[in-house]
Every structure is written in C-alpha cells, then in structure tokens.
Design an enzyme around this catalytic site. Sequence first.
Site, short mmCIF file in Angstrom:
data_model
loop_
_atom_site.label_atom_id
_atom_site.label_comp_id
_atom_site.label_asym_id
_atom_site.label_seq_id
_atom_site.Cartn_x
_atom_site.Cartn_y
_atom_site.Cartn_z
CG ASP A 196 -1.72 -1.13 -0.76
OD1 ASP A 196 -2.46 -1.84 -0.05
OD2 ASP A 196 -0.59 -0.75 -0.41
CD GLU B 232 -5.65 -0.91 2.02
OE1 GLU B 232 -5.60 -1.75 2.92
OE2 GLU B 232 -4.64 -0.49 1.42
#
Length: 399
Positions: free
Chosen positions: A223, A287
Amino acid sequence: MTVPTEEVAGAGAPEPSAQPWWRSAVVYAVYPTSFADGNGDRIGDLRGLRERLDYIAGLGADAIWLCPWNPSPMADGGYDVSDYCDINPMLGTLEEARALIEDVHAHGMRLIVDLVANHTSNEHPWFRAALAAPVGSPERERYLFRDGRGAHGELPPNAWISAFGDSGWTRVTEPDGTPGQWYFHTFAPEQPDLDWSREQVRADFDAIMRFWFDLGVDGLRVDAAPAMAKEPGLPDYDLTSYGDPTVFRSSVWVDSPQWDTPGIHEIMRRFRSVAREYGEDRMFVAEAVVSSSQRLADYVRPDELNTAFNFQFLKEPWGPGLRDVIDETLRLHAEVGAPPTWCLSSHDEIRLATRLGRTDTTAVHLVDPATAPTDLELASIFHRSGEWVSLASLPGSWA
C-alpha cells in the site's frame, strides 16, 4: 536458489509452475467488510468469503486480492493497522485466515493480502511507546518525529501536506503535559508514518512478511509504496508549480521529497529478497501512483517488485489516448521483463461502468468527477459479460 516445494507451498498452495502464476493472473478484489456476511452480524467476514469461493472461481479468477484484514481502529477503512500479525476480530480469527488460505488454494486460486507498510495506526503499540518515550529515543526514531519551527516550536517542521488535506504534521503533548514534537502522516493523523531509513523498521517488516508467507499467503500488495522513502532532512519544496499547493497530487509530482524518491527502490529490493526466500511463486504488487509510466516501470525491475497497479491505464479517459498508454506500458514493462497490469477499479476508484457512463458519478480519493468519462452508450458495453472478459483476460489483469 532452489527451495523444495513443501517449503514454499504454504497451506496447500498449488504447485509452483515453470511460468510464475502472477505473470498472467486475473485477480478479483475483495473488500472484506462489504463482500459477504457469514455470521449474520451484517458485516462481511472471512466465513462469508469462504462460502463464496465457488462464485469467484467460477468467474475465472486466478487469485483474490483481499483488502486489509489486520486489527484496526478503522479510522481509514482498515488502512490504519494496530497489529500486523493478527486478524481483525470483526472479520474472524487467525485460524479462520489459515482455513481461508487452504480453501482458496483448494479452488486452484491464490491469495494476495494488503501490506500497509508506510504507516501504522496511532493505536499501534509502537506508536504508543513513542508517545511515552523521550525525545531522541529509539521508540521515537521508529517514526518521523521532529521539533517544530517558530520561537516555541508552534509551527510544523515543514510545509509537507497530507493526502487528506491540510498539513501532514500533528503536534503531540509530551508525557509531562507540555506541547511537544510533531509527527508526520502522509494520510490521516491516525496514521503516523514510519521512518523507513531506520533498520529497526526494515527488520520488523522482514519478520512481518515472513509471518504471512509462512502462513501460506501467496502475495502482498504494498500500500502507498511511493510514500515510504522520504528525502533525508525532510526539506521543504514548492508545490505551486503543480497548481493549488494544498492539493495532494502525487500523480504529477516529479521531484517531491515526500513521494516517489529514489530511496524507495532500495526498500523494494529488500522486499523482493524476502519473497525469494520462498521461491518465485511468492509475489508483490505495488500501489504506486506516480507521474509517468516510466517511473512506474522502475518499481518492477527484475530485482524489485513483481507487478504494480497501472494507474496510468485506469485513469485515462476512454479515447485515443488510451492506446498510447497501453503501447507505452507494454514497451516499458517489456524492457524490465515485468508483466503489465490492466487495473480496472479498486476500493479507491469508481467502478468501471459508472466511471465511463454515469453523469451523476461521485468520486473518492483519486478520480475527479468533473473530468470522469460519462458516455452512457460506452458504459452499457461493459455491462455485457463478453466485453468484461475480453478486457480482464489480458495477461496480468486485475479485475
């Protein structure tokens, strides 16, 4: 190195193949609390997901990407983790997680879970210890604590901003009750950033990654990867050249000291080295909202992560420019030997048919409703199953 199958397979994982599975996988995203309720409390959970694996497998998915399942106060939908090696009680238990992994593998699929490594929850024991510890302590050095500017330290250490608006700095009250240092948070104040220049942080996450790989998880989605490495010294910088300096626009920043700095690639190489202890079938997806397809390709060089969400593709309006994005993606990924991902939507993005069709669409985080495509005729195409399959079955797709 060669690792025996029984050591890399985890909890009944499918046999490793000559071609790593992630190079051509179709991945189905699941946000666990809203997907399927298995115990009747009106909150999605692991039991509900297990009960619907036949459905997901029937769609042709090769893998499931599961959004955060760790314990969390839920200040940001689970992306504020308070324990990296356990399961959020409202979703289930660690034993249920192990059973889910086994069931996913029994259906011939793989499981990818989120690794929220840039920041913790402010309720994580590490951060609580940092608040209780003195200035300059090892506990504080785990995070980005700094003295404030101004005569009495009343101003933030620099002008860095948060993705959620306003300053990225929050001042703490010291144990003696006096106003104290400030800590940086790329996102909400409840999500203090870790200092990834510290070996203690890197070693802790080596152990966290091994914990989940040992349990049988097949991959980790990193993330907010570009946020993890800050420029040493945390220098100020001028955002006015990118428009409104109060707006977090990481998709256009080029030389930001708080986003996509050169130091991120050393961290990504270390991540990949941990996964390789388990064989080439264990993988990462980044990401990484960055300013160009070239910068994205840097995250998937042979010694870094395996794949990365292709936000350039996802965010391009339907039109001639989309072909340019696809061609550039194919060329740049081929140069580094990585498969491109054709990411259609996520928990942060408007679903595809809505994004392409509805004039009353609303946005979360990354899509501007003023510029989102609104072609109703085009959107209707994506409701027909054949069109979904033709796009989602491209190698490396994330549906």
